[in-house]
Design a protein around this motif. Structure first.
Motif, PDB file in Angstrom:
ATOM      1  N   GLY A  92      38.331  32.019  39.856  1.00 30.72           N
ATOM      2  CA  GLY A  92      39.651  32.509  39.450  1.00 30.72           C
ATOM      3  C   GLY A  92      39.569  33.843  38.738  1.00 30.72           C
ATOM      4  O   GLY A  92      40.385  34.741  38.966  1.00 30.72           O
ATOM      5  N   THR A 101      39.228  36.784  41.056  1.00 26.60           N
ATOM      6  CA  THR A 101      40.447  37.270  41.722  1.00 26.60           C
ATOM      7  C   THR A 101      41.143  38.347  40.895  1.00 26.60           C
ATOM      8  O   THR A 101      41.917  39.124  41.441  1.00 26.60           O
ATOM      9  CB  THR A 101      41.442  36.130  41.991  1.00 26.60           C
ATOM     10  N   ARG A 125      43.283  32.331  44.324  1.00 23.00           N
ATOM     11  CA  ARG A 125      43.777  31.710  43.080  1.00 23.00           C
ATOM     12  C   ARG A 125      44.251  30.285  43.332  1.00 23.00           C
ATOM     13  O   ARG A 125      44.037  29.399  42.493  1.00 23.00           O
ATOM     14  CB  ARG A 125      44.904  32.547  42.479  1.00 23.00           C
TER      15      ARG A 125
END
Length: 150
Positions: A20, A23, A43
Motif C-alpha cells: 500500500g 502505491t 490499493r
C-alpha cells in the motif's frame, strides 16, 4: 497449531502495508490527479490482503498442516505460474500472459485443456477491454501491439 496462521497473518499485514505504501510512490499522471489512476487497483489489493490477514490472525485455522500431497504440489505450481505471469506480462502482453496463466490454472484444476485455454483467452480479452476502454487504464499488448488503435 494456530500459531503458524497468526505468524503468517502478521507477515501478510506487513506485506499489505508495504504494498500500500508503494502505491503512494507512483508519479502523478499527466494531466493531474484522476479518480481512477494507476494506484487504484494496487490499493484495493493491499486493502483486501490486510483484511484477509487480520481475519487469519483473529480466526486461525485449527488444522493448518501443510498439504504435502497433490494439493501441496498444485499450490507450488500455482505460485510458479503466477511468478511467470508477472515476468512475462510486459514482453508477451496482458492478453497472451493472462491466457497462458488462467488457462494453465484452470487446466491444473481439472478442466479440459482446450476449454481451459479458451477460458483464459476470453478472460484476457474481456479484462483488457474493461481496463483499456471502461477504466481508461492501459495494459501492455506486448506481442499483440500491432492491434493497438491510435
Amino acid at each position: 497449531m494456530t500459531f503458524n496462521d497468526r505468524i503468517f497473518g502478521i507477515l501478510m499485514i506487513v506485506l499489505a502495508v508495504a504494498y500500500g505504501w508503494g502505491t503512494t510512490q507512483f508519479n502523478e499522471p499527466f494531466g493531474g490527479t484522476e479518480a481512477v489512476g494507476p494506484e487504484t487497483f494496487p490499493r484495493l489489493l493491499a486493502a483486501v490482503l490486510a483484511l484477509s490477514s487480520l481475519y487469519m490472525i483473529v480466526r486461525p485455522d485449527p488444522d493448518n498442516a501443510w498439504p504435502w500431497s497433490r494439493t501441496g504440489i498444485e499450490l507450488i505450481v500455482a505460485v510458479v505460474v503466477l511468478i511467470l505471469y508477472a515476468a512475462l506480462l510486459q514482453p508477451l502482453g496482458f492478453i497472451i500472459s493472462t491466457t497462458l496463466a488462467v488457462g494453465t490454472l484452470c487446466w491444473r484444476m481439472g478442466s479440459h485443456p482446450v476449454k481451459a485455454y479458451v477460458t483464459g483467452a476470453i478472460s484476457g480479452v474481456v479484462v483488457y477491454l474493461l481496463f483499456n476502454f471502461a477504466l481508461d487504464l492501459a495494459l501492455p499488448l506486448g506481442l499483440l501491439s500491432f492491434l493497438e488503435v491510435s
